[in-house]
Design an enzyme around this catalytic site. Structure first.
Site, PDB file in Angstrom:
ATOM      1  N   ASP A  98      23.897  82.885  50.526  1.00 47.21           N
ATOM      2  CA  ASP A  98      25.074  82.036  50.396  1.00 47.21           C
ATOM      3  C   ASP A  98      25.910  82.292  51.657  1.00 47.21           C
ATOM      4  OD1 ASP A  98      27.058  80.340  49.597  1.00 47.21           O
ATOM      5  OD2 ASP A  98      27.326  81.223  47.619  1.00 47.21           O
TER       6      ASP A  98
HETATM    7  C1  BGC Z   1      29.143  78.221  48.134  1.00 42.37           C
HETATM    8  C2  BGC Z   1      27.773  77.572  48.127  1.00 42.37           C
HETATM    9  C3  BGC Z   1      27.735  76.503  49.180  1.00 42.37           C
HETATM   10  C4  BGC Z   1      28.058  77.121  50.525  1.00 42.37           C
HETATM   11  C5  BGC Z   1      28.006  76.137  51.674  1.00 42.37           C
HETATM   12  C6  BGC Z   1      29.587  78.659  49.517  1.00 42.37           C
HETATM   13  O1  BGC Z   1      30.924  78.968  49.512  1.00 42.37           O
HETATM   14  O2  BGC Z   1      29.145  79.318  47.253  1.00 42.37           O
HETATM   15  O3  BGC Z   1      27.504  77.035  46.867  1.00 42.37           O
HETATM   16  O4  BGC Z   1      26.489  75.875  49.187  1.00 42.37           O
HETATM   17  O5  BGC Z   1      29.361  77.665  50.460  1.00 42.37           O
HETATM   18  O6  BGC Z   1      29.051  75.272  51.640  1.00 42.37           O
END
Ligand code: BGC
Length: 816
Positions: free
Chosen positions: A312
């Protein structure tokens, strides 16, 4: 073997051509495009401009061999670059300056992988999210727009229990991903809704892993059928937002496997997503992105996952704020764990990777394995095959898809005396509640979509031809616009991490409401809730209704009921709220969730009876928050600033708890009313004893007066001599087609050995006990219509695994 011979033959043919001095006809090129070279009718790109054909340039050779050749040729610096993303433009708001972030071809996308010109490797692009493609809708010096469709949020989609429809939604999402030039959609999100207050529950599907996994698989299959990828997330045990980058979740191996991994297992096995996103949190003491047991042993070796794992965004960093201070994730551990790609990727990680490669701390073997998987991913992307995207996805068709999916995900919680449908377009309707006029499309954060316009309830009812009380509309509309603007300002001031606030309700006098009760035939009252990334919800004024909302419901109900008129509550919410204290005051409750951009139309379709509601709850609505089994362990300890959270409830999450411990919910898992009624008959099991599989068949008949679909739920009550088990667990489900009055359909649902098994920690195995199993066929988890039994003669060890996820703290798990 045969393959190898053919490939060798191809290679030797090429070598022969080279040796025999075939004339190489280089076509002149400009600086950006590599030269084209043709030999005996075969043209290739001379990516590294060395005037000869390298293996990776020879598209006649298998991708596998070309990838191996690239890796062999890559320097450590190139490998380090391949193993991390190219940054996320704009993220500096959270992290402070972090160095280069490359804006890919699609502004607003969340990130991407690096380009390697000399190998002909283009930069690929990944973008959020679960309710549809999240990209910037406008671009500098460009008059075109790039709006995407805001589909219903995850919870609303799951509430359809309709796999075919979910696949259709996936196809529509995939169409937008592909036509806007994106390679991977960072979705679906399928963490278990462990507690109603998780701020991101709206993105997730259910408290139950079967629903979560089947929903995710259908959506992945739909998206990937378009030739683009998905990233199922957040793997795993990411069940809250509070301190999400550092929180350490203590969970037993049984709960991890039976609940928190199960949905991912189903999704991987039934849809092979291109990518998996590891989660932020720690699990039993280690970041999930550092855990080899999770990312390699379970995900790849046990389940057969073939794609890449990405972190993530900043997964493995000890908090966004530490990034400014130069913190880093443990890149070596992440690589060894099988976390192939570090996202969004920042210079300190690249530096650390390169140093580790140069010093040997990160072995070539590990780096090459991960690099190979990333190249395999890149080779299948539309960008790699130079797909000419149109920037014109089928937004009109997709609006229809979202409208249909949203109405099918709506759950009719209550409908006394057939308050709904209300189809009368002549009599006046009073529409109350600020949210009716300031409709909530979906939650905030990466799960939100930049759609062009959202159809509010007001617009939806107007378009359907309802006669709305004009005085109320004229009062509410400007008020709602003002409150929406004020909330926008608040969020701007408080920053992107701020929790969205509920809009205050308009105060109306008793006399005014009484006047409306006199002139209108019915009242629609919308209650709204919103939440999103970075924060969990709270009990007061969020899970529980605010005093002003309760007063509003009281006053409206009293005034309308005095005149013999009905009151319908519409819930425009992303997660569970308290319903027990007020539901008796109103005649009908329609849970519309956050139904995406066509929401107002979708609600109008249901309240008018054009669509008969057939959604069912994928989670429990408790009477009070404290009835939730994880309530005393959420979001964790110390209470002011949680660092740890202990999953003391073990496997007793949601209905597994409520039903086993006989706690009466306000609305139970699997519940949902219809405008018609159904009969369940002819339950048959394919065999009275279980060997390797068993089919349950049941006939459902529409016994009411209007057409409708019915969700059939198959629960299993297993013998529990060796370990405690929930009273029953959902093991299969199906949905009928639209049945006309009097029409029947026979559904056949299959049980496999693993459906019978529980995870025995002491044996490190999935075991189906010998004994009698009860099959419970229900319209909800508490409304069991029919049952049957089968037996297992001798214990079946369905699967033996390696012991994993060792606890880092001892705690006692809840037992019945
Ligand atoms: C989130 C993810 C997301 C990623 C990219 C993170 O803050 O937890 O779900 O895909 O950001 O935007």
């Amino acid at each position: 073997m045969k393959k190898t011979i053919i490939k060798t033959a191809q290679l030797s043919l090429l070598t022969a051509l080279v040796i025999s001095n075939v004339s190489w006809n280089a076509i002149p090129n400009d600086e950006t495009n590599p030269p084209l070279i043709t030999i005996k009718g075969f043209t290739f790109h001379d990516f590294n401009r060395n005037g000869k054909l390298d293996i990776w340039e020879d598209t006649r050779i298998s991708a596998n061999e070309r990838i191996d050749a690239i890796i062999k040729e890559m320097t450590n610096a190139e490998k380090a670059e391949l193993l991390i993303g190219t940054g996320m433009p704009g993220i500096e708001v959270l992290t402070g300056p972090i160095g280069d972030s490359k804006q890919g071809l699609v502004p607003g996308a969340a990130g991407g992988t690096a380009a390697f010109e000399r190998f002909g490797i283009p930069a690929t692009i990944v973008a959020d999210g679960p309710a549809g493609l999240r990209i910037a809708p406008t671009r500098e010096n460009d008059s075109k727009t790039y709006y995407a469709t805001a589909f219903p949020v995850g919870t609303a989609l799951a509430s359809t229990w309709n796999k075919a429809l979910l696949e259709e939604v996936g196809k529509a999402m995939g169409n937008e991903v592909k036509e806007y030039g994106v390679d991977v959609l960072l979705a679906p999100a399928l963490n278990i809704q462990r507690n109603p207050l998780n701020g991101r529950n709206f993105e997730y599907y259910s408290e139950d892993p079967l629903i979560s996994g089947k929903t995710a698989a259908a959506i992945v299959n739909g998206i990937q059928s378009q030739g683009v990828g998905t990233s199922i997330k957040h793997f795993a045990v990411n069940n809250e937002e509070t301190n999400r980058l550092t929180i350490n979740a203590h969970v037993s191996e049984r709960a991890i496997r039976e609940l928190y991994l199960k949905g991912f297992e189903i999704a991987v096995k039934e849809s092979q997503p291109w990518t998996v996103m590891s989660s932020y949190n720690k699990l039993n003491g280690a970041y999930t992105s550092d855990r080899k047991d999770l990312l390699t042993e379970v995900l790849r070796n046990e389940w057969g996952f073939k794609g890449i794992v990405m972190t993530d965004w900043f997964g493995g960093f000890p908090g966004f704020e530490t990034i400014k201070g130069g913190s880093n994730s443990d890149v070596v551990k992440q690589m060894i764990a099988g976390n192939d790609l570090l996202m969004p990727g920042i210079p300190v990680q690249k530096k650390a990777l390169l140093e580790a490669l140069n010093s040997g701390k990160l072995s070539q073997e590990v780096a090459n394995t991960n690099a190979k998987r990333i190249l395999e991913y890149i080779f299948r992307t539309p960008t790699f095959v130079k797909y000419k995207y149109s920037d014109k996805p089928n937004l009109i068709k997709n609006a229809d898809v979202t409208r249909k999916a949203a109405s099918e995900g709506m759950v009719l919680l209550k409908n006394t005396n057939n308050a709904l449908p209300f189809a009368d377009k002549q009599k006046e309707v009073s529409v109350f509640g600020v949210t009716s006029y300031a409709w909530i499309t979906g939650g905030t954060g990466s799960g939100s979509v930049n759609n062009k316009h959202t159809v509010s309830l007001l617009e939806g009812l107007n378009a359907a031809g309802y006669k709305l009380d004009k005085e109320l509309v004229d009062l509410y509309k400007p008020y709602a616009d003002k409150e929406v603007a004020a909330e926008k300002e608040r969020r701007k001031e408080k920053g992107v991490m701020a929790l969205p606030e509920r809009l205050p309700e308009l105060k109306l006098t008793d006399d005014f409401i009484a006047k409306k009760a006199g002139s209108s035939e019915i009242a629609f009252v919308t209650l709204g809730r919103n939440s999103g990334e970075f924060n969990d919800r709270v009990v007061d004024n969020d899970f529980n209704l605010a005093t002003e909302e309760l007063e509003m419901l009281d006053k409206i109900s009293k005034a309308f009921h005095e005149k013999g008129k009905k009151v319908v509550v519409i819930l425009n919410i992303g997660g569970v709220i308290e319903t027990a204290s007020w539901k008796d005051k109103v005649d009908a409750v329609l849970l519309s969730w956050q139904p995406g951009q066509e929401g107002g139309h979708s609600v109008a379709d249901v309240v008018s009876g054009k669509i008969n509601p057939s959604g069912k709850l994928t989670m429990t609505f408790p009477v009070k928050y404290t009835d939730t089994p994880s309530a005393k362990n959420f979001p964790g300890f110390p209470v002011q600033n949680p660092k740890e959270v202990t999953y003391e409830e073990g496997i007793y999450v949601g209905y597994r708890y409520f039903n086993t411990f006989n706690i009466k919910p306000s609305y139970e898992f699997g519940f949902g009313n219809s405008y018609t009624t159904f009969d369940y008959t002819d339950v048959k099991l394919s065999s009275p004893t279980f060997t390797d599989k068993l089919t349950v068949s049941v006939t459902v008949k529409n016994t009411g007066k209007v057409s409708g679909k019915e969700v059939v739920e198959v629960y299993l009550s297993a013998p529990s001599k060796s370990i405690d088990k929930p009273k029953e667990e959902l093991k299969a489900f199906g949905k009928t087609k639209e049945l006309k009055p009097g029409e029947s359909e026979t559904l056949k649902l299959t049980l496999a050995p693993k459906d019978l098994a529980s995870f025995l920690e002491n044996k490190s195995a999935w075991v189906a006990e010998a004994g009698t199993y009860k099959v419970l066929i229900g319209a909800s988890s508490l409304d069991i219509k029919k049952s049957a039994e089968f037996s297992v003669a001798t214990e079946i060890t369905v699967e033996k695994v390696n012991k994993s996820f060792e606890k880092d703290a001892s705690f006692t798990e809840l037992k019945p």
